[in-house]
Design an enzyme around this catalytic site. Structure first.
Site, short mmCIF file in Angstrom:
data_model
loop_
_atom_site.label_atom_id
_atom_site.label_comp_id
_atom_site.label_asym_id
_atom_site.label_seq_id
_atom_site.Cartn_x
_atom_site.Cartn_y
_atom_site.Cartn_z
N CYS A 292 -4.85 2.49 -3.54
CA CYS A 292 -3.61 3.03 -2.95
C CYS A 292 -2.45 2.07 -3.13
CB CYS A 292 -3.78 3.37 -1.47
SG CYS A 292 -5.05 4.59 -1.17
N ASP B 209 3.43 -4.29 7.89
CA ASP B 209 2.18 -3.54 7.78
C ASP B 209 1.06 -4.57 7.99
OD1 ASP B 209 -0.16 -2.36 7.00
OD2 ASP B 209 0.60 -1.57 5.10
N LYS C 260 -10.23 -0.62 10.48
CA LYS C 260 -10.46 -1.83 9.67
C LYS C 260 -10.81 -3.03 10.55
CE LYS C 260 -7.02 -0.46 6.20
NZ LYS C 260 -7.76 0.11 5.10
N GLN D 211 -4.16 -5.24 7.24
CA GLN D 211 -5.16 -6.18 6.72
C GLN D 211 -5.05 -7.55 7.39
OE1 GLN D 211 -7.55 -5.37 4.67
NE2 GLN D 211 -6.85 -3.44 3.81
N HIS E 29 0.87 -1.18 0.00
CA HIS E 29 0.00 0.00 0.00
C HIS E 29 0.91 1.24 0.00
CE1 HIS E 29 -2.74 2.98 1.88
NE2 HIS E 29 -3.75 2.18 1.56
#
Ligand code: PLP
Length: 411
Positions: A368, A200, A226, A203, A124
């Site tokens: 993104c 990261d 999220k 998700q 991202h």
């Protein structure tokens, strides 16, 4: 059969009761931001109604209650991630800020011209642009782990890419392809090369059990909105010795032990990274979101999404065959519940608009991840993404809505 009682879960989400264009709302954009259960809304409402005050300042009762809620959220987040102590969690406004914190504080202290940061082609922008800014400012080299034809990382040249690198910055789960990256071997390879690892986990944390120790990561970023929590809160987990050695990122109130005309002494970790009034009600909401997810069980969340993704992939292929191209791994063990596709030559935005008329929310665009779009050779995809409140009936509505789009555009 789902691992979850989805009907019961749906009843907790007020927004799912509304209609758009006279149709039931079918929300398939949780990779962008999840909806919020009543428990999260109530927790935020309760703090504003009953005990709202600034944190770490007042000694009166409601200020202490407010501080306890805020610090309680930190402790819950630490437990959720398998951290050694609550003080290993720094709250930020989102994962983007968490990654920028590492880029500004750790990287600018430790990286010099000629050093390398390794990223992947499926990142991202949040895990690309901070490193590009650093690269431009410091003459740091940015290297890219390529995407393989199977939509997994192509690790053939990993050792070469890591040679002399100071950091590997990698996503745990792609927000476009759904690809789940196996973090531990990547961390092992990075450490063997003398590099640190930033994950990261935007998700990953909402969708599966995450254990920072099992990953052997050095930095892990997450984002509250999220994972059923509110927008405005996210954070960074980092190894305590790294946090201790890192200089403050933002200066101001709340992050100091003392200030004189001559200078300041920073507060202890993690507060030295939390300048200004923090997201107080948001922390209460995040805390409730963690309770909600733990109440379901993150293993069950993962099992549910795996089964629903299997159903969706089969249903889409069955109905549309090769008129619909799916960008992501076939192997269900290597992917989460994010399904990106192109439908004939219809533009992703047109698809999204037509299915919206059926009440279906899917996301068109580059998500993104423009370098990834360029690797895939497409300007945009349509993305459907699943969460705890989605079920097979939602997938069926999506398939019917896409069939209507197909008719409309005469593929
Ligand atoms: C993998 C990944 N990283 C980072 C982000 C950025 O999240 P935020 O906007 O909450 O900082 C997202 C959001 O889409 C994402 O999917």
């Amino acid at each position: 059969m789902s691992a979850l009682d989805v009907a019961r879960i749906q009843a907790d989400f007020p927004i799912l009761k509304r209609q758009v264009h006279g149709k039931r709302l079918v929300y398939l954009d949780s990779a962008s931001s999840s909806e919020k259960p009543i428990q999260v809304l109530d927790a935020m409402d309760r703090i504003y109604r009953e005990s709202y005050a600034n944190v770490h300042r007042g000694v009166y009762t409601i200020a202490e209650e407010s501080t306890a809620t805020y610090e309680g959220a930190r402790a819950k987040m630490a437990r959720l991630l398998g951290a050694g102590s609550p003080n290993e969690i720094v709250f930020t406004k989102n994962v983007t800020e968490a990654i920028n914190l590492v880029a500004y504080s750790w990287a600018r202290t430790n990286l010099r011209e000629g050093d390398a940061v390794v990223v992947t082609e499926m990142e991202h922008h949040a895990n690309i642009v901070p490193w590009q800014i650093l690269a431009a400012e410091r003459g740091v080299e940015l290297r890219w782990i390529p995407l393989g034809n199977d939509y997994l990382l192509d690790l053939t040249s990993l050792d070469e890419l890591l040679d002399g690198a100071k950091l590997l910055a990698v996503t745990a789960a792609s927000n476009v392809l759904g690809t789940l990256n196996d973090i531990r071997p990547l961390a092992d390879a990075a450490h063997a090369a003398g590099a640190l690892v930033l994950v990261d986990a935007a998700q990953a944390v909402p969708h599966m059990p995450v254990d920072v120790a099992a990953w052997d990561a050095d930095f892990v970023g997450f984002t509250g909105h999220k994972m059923l929590g509110p927008s405005g809160i996210g954070g960074l987990w980092a190894r305590p010795e790294l946090l201790d050695a890192m200089p403050p990122f933002l200066g101001g109130g709340g992050m100091i032990r003392d200030v004189t005309k001559a200078g300041f002494l920073p507060d202890d970790v993690p507060w030295k990274f939390e300048a200004g009034t923090p997201p107080i009600a948001e922390a209460a909401g995040l805390s409730a979101a963690i309770d909600y997810l733990e109440g379901i069980g993150l293993d069950a969340v993962r099992a549910h999404e795996r089964a629903l993704t299997a159903y969706a992939l089969a249903a889409l292929r069955d109905r549309f065959d090769d008129r619909l191209t799916i960008y992501g791994p076939d192997d269900l063990d290597a992917r989460g519940g994010t399904v990106s596709f192109l439908f004939g030559d219809i533009h992703a935005h047109d698809i999204s608009q037509v299915v919206d008329e059926e009440g279906v929310c899917v996301r068109p665009g580059h998500h993104c991840a423009k370098p990834l779009m360029r690797v895939l050779g497409v300007p945009a995809t349509t993305r459907a993404s699943f969460y705890v409140y989605n079920d097979e009936a939602d997938v069926d509505v999506l398939v019917r809505a896409l069939a209507r789009a197909e008719q409309f555009f005469g593929i």
